[in-house]
Design an enzyme around this catalytic site. Structure first.
Site, PDB file in Angstrom:
ATOM      1  CG  MET A 191      -6.454   2.922   7.016  1.00  0.00           C
ATOM      2  SD  MET A 191      -5.849   3.132   8.688  1.00  0.00           S
ATOM      3  CE  MET A 191      -4.424   2.049   8.650  1.00  0.00           C
ATOM      4  N   GLY A 192      -5.585   4.668   2.524  1.00  0.00           N
ATOM      5  CA  GLY A 192      -4.764   5.267   1.484  1.00  0.00           C
ATOM      6  C   GLY A 192      -3.606   4.402   1.036  1.00  0.00           C
ATOM      7  CG  HIS A 239      -6.728  -0.162  -1.570  1.00  0.00           C
ATOM      8  ND1 HIS A 239      -5.357  -0.158  -1.454  1.00  0.00           N
ATOM      9  CD2 HIS A 239      -7.201  -0.208  -0.300  1.00  0.00           C
ATOM     10  CE1 HIS A 239      -5.015  -0.183  -0.182  1.00  0.00           C
ATOM     11  NE2 HIS A 239      -6.116  -0.236   0.553  1.00  0.00           N
ATOM     12  N   GLY A 260     -11.829  -6.198   1.622  1.00  0.00           N
ATOM     13  CA  GLY A 260     -11.104  -7.326   1.062  1.00  0.00           C
ATOM     14  C   GLY A 260     -10.929  -8.423   2.098  1.00  0.00           C
ATOM     15  CG  ASP A 272      -7.663  -7.339   8.256  1.00  0.00           C
ATOM     16  OD1 ASP A 272      -7.981  -8.280   9.029  1.00  0.00           O
ATOM     17  OD2 ASP A 272      -7.269  -6.249   8.669  1.00  0.00           O
ATOM     18  CD  GLN A 288     -10.481  -3.854   8.096  1.00  0.00           C
ATOM     19  OE1 GLN A 288      -9.736  -3.139   8.763  1.00  0.00           O
ATOM     20  NE2 GLN A 288     -10.486  -3.803   6.774  1.00  0.00           N
ATOM     21  CE  LYS A 348      -1.498  -7.567  -7.420  1.00  0.00           C
ATOM     22  NZ  LYS A 348      -0.686  -6.841  -8.405  1.00  0.00           N
ATOM     23  CB  SER A 396       0.639  -0.947   1.531  1.00  0.00           C
ATOM     24  OG  SER A 396      -0.744  -1.000   1.601  1.00  0.00           O
ATOM     25  NE  ARG A 397       1.604  -3.688   7.489  1.00  0.00           N
ATOM     26  CZ  ARG A 397       0.308  -3.462   7.597  1.00  0.00           C
ATOM     27  NH1 ARG A 397      -0.519  -4.083   6.778  1.00  0.00           N
ATOM     28  NH2 ARG A 397      -0.173  -2.625   8.503  1.00  0.00           N
TER      29      ARG A 397
END
Lengths: 285, 285
Positions: free
Chosen positions: A30-31, A37, A147, A150, A153, A184, A186-187
């Site tokens: 999702m970028g 990533h 990864g 999650d 997922q 790691k 993004s949050r």
């Protein structure tokens, strides 16, 4: 690196690689790419002839339109990272390209659900499966990279691939961590300075519990209580869940055997963090 | 002709054909093949390098376990027909092969539903989509063949292919009929002698209605009433539904434009027959 925005251009690219018998490694994202990533991209680069990365913030997997709008996006940032990682194709479709009409076939999960993040995000994983099914059909990858941070997922994608006989190899990549152990994400940028100091307690708690298990502890309540106690040393953390389940089935365990996952979600003021450890009871414990 | 029973053997076969850049025509069936099916096979034979036929009575699309058990099966019959039609592969998996575990991802339709046969067979088309998704991933066909007699099935497969970006060409093949107009069907053998004499009224009714439309009639009630009146000349037929809808969207029409379908289902004592005509209002009317 080729920038592709339309389905037609992507199909043409994929057809060319197939005709040349080249393998395709695919990293759907999702970028707002970070080291989690780039690690996936490294694996894909190593194992395939070409690497395709998609950046698509999938509206179907957001329960809340405000979350969808607030999700961080930066085409320049993602383009720079992919170019530096020697990615062959960056696929960045517009929502109109992926969903020209309201979707008429809905996917619902009846397994690997009702636990972990599905408790608080109903419908989320159905939306994930729908967009992945579309992307898998467009990219026709040999291998796809996710990864393990999650893990639910990953478990759900594993189910999708098995149940629907996708001809794709699922590569489950270990979580990438900061030097102090924090996974790691993004949050993490949304953590205050104090919260950032406390956040490594999450992985510390999980690691200590893993050691308890490998040292012979089998009482699930004792293990879960220990995780809780360690995380609660943080003044700012609020525990969302701590669960011990079979992996990848994500079912409650009467006794610890096979592969088990110890997973938790922890809320700070502006960030909800998840993390987990997976233990093979035969090999590790 | 190769008889294939396992997924592994099928995948090996498909991989070989892909490596040789051969096109694959696929005819998915529930077996007990008749001239409707052989026509699909003829088209597939004409348009592709190799032809794969599957025979699988999909438990997921039956609402009633008795129906599933009663569904006619004959491996010898189907094998003979496929061999005579110059089929390359007949894939006949056991239910355990297709569903080793209970399926964990359910497909539900939110469009092209609530009309025609979906009224009386809730969940049926979701089961159809699930098995087709699996079969499409296993066979990886260039083209897939469906008969227009079950136009709702064609409309739903069209939606599946579009919504999920399957890289497959859908070929919609016209209904094959007996000399008196009755649509070919495995179910016709269950008609009594008297019922068989009356059954051609169904297509007669639809054909007359089509002529009314091409001659300028636009009042839907008048058109539907005419179909009803003609079919009711049969002493044994009981009308299940007669509907006039857009095609392939299967939505109610405020006025007749675009492509429209006039479809009906008629019950006899031991057989429920369906038939339809599709009219392009621009070209035909």
């Amino acid at each position: 690196m080729e920038m592709i925005y339309t389905i037609d251009d992507l199909k043409r690219y994929v057809k060319g690689k197939q005709d040349a018998n080249q393998t395709i490694g695919f990293v759907p994202t999702m970028g707002y790419l970070h080291e989690g990533h780039t690690t996936l991209i490294d694996y894909a680069r190593e194992e395939n002839d070409v690497v395709v990365v998609s950046v698509f913030v999938n509206p179907l997997q957001f329960n809340d339109p405000h979350d969808l709008e607030a999700y961080p996006r930066s085409e320049a940032h993602d383009t720079n990272i992919c170019a530096a990682q020697d990615v062959d194709v960056l696929f960045m479709p517009h929502a109109r390209e992926m969903y020209p009409l309201e979707i008429g076939v809905t996917m619902t999960l009846t397994k690997r659900m009702g636990v972990l993040c599905d408790r608080t995000r109903p419908g989320h994983f159905g939306g994930v499966l729908t967009v992945l099914t579309k992307l898998f059909h467009l990219v026709e990858p040999t291998r796809v990279y996710f990864g393990l941070k999650d893990a639910q997922q990953v478990a759900v994608v594993d189910l999708l691939i098995q149940d629907f006989n996708f001809n794709i190899i699922l590569r489950q990549i270990p979580t990438v961590r900061e030097p102090d152990g924090l996974a790691k994400s993004s949050r993490n940028v949304h953590l205050s300075a104090d919260e950032r100091l406390e956040a490594p307690l999450i992985y510390q708690a999980l690691s200590e519990a893993r050691t308890m298990i490998t040292n012979g502890e089998r009482n699930q309540q004792i293990i879960l209580s220990h995780v809780q106690a360690v995380i609660n040393q943080s003044r700012h953390a609020e525990i969302d869940y701590i669960e011990l389940l079979s992996y990848p089935q994500l079912e409650a365990l009467t006794s610890l055997k096979g592969q088990v996952i110890l997973a938790c979600a922890v809320k700070f003021e502006k960030a909800r963090l998840i993390d987990n450890v997976i233990i093979d009871m035969k090999l590790d414990a």
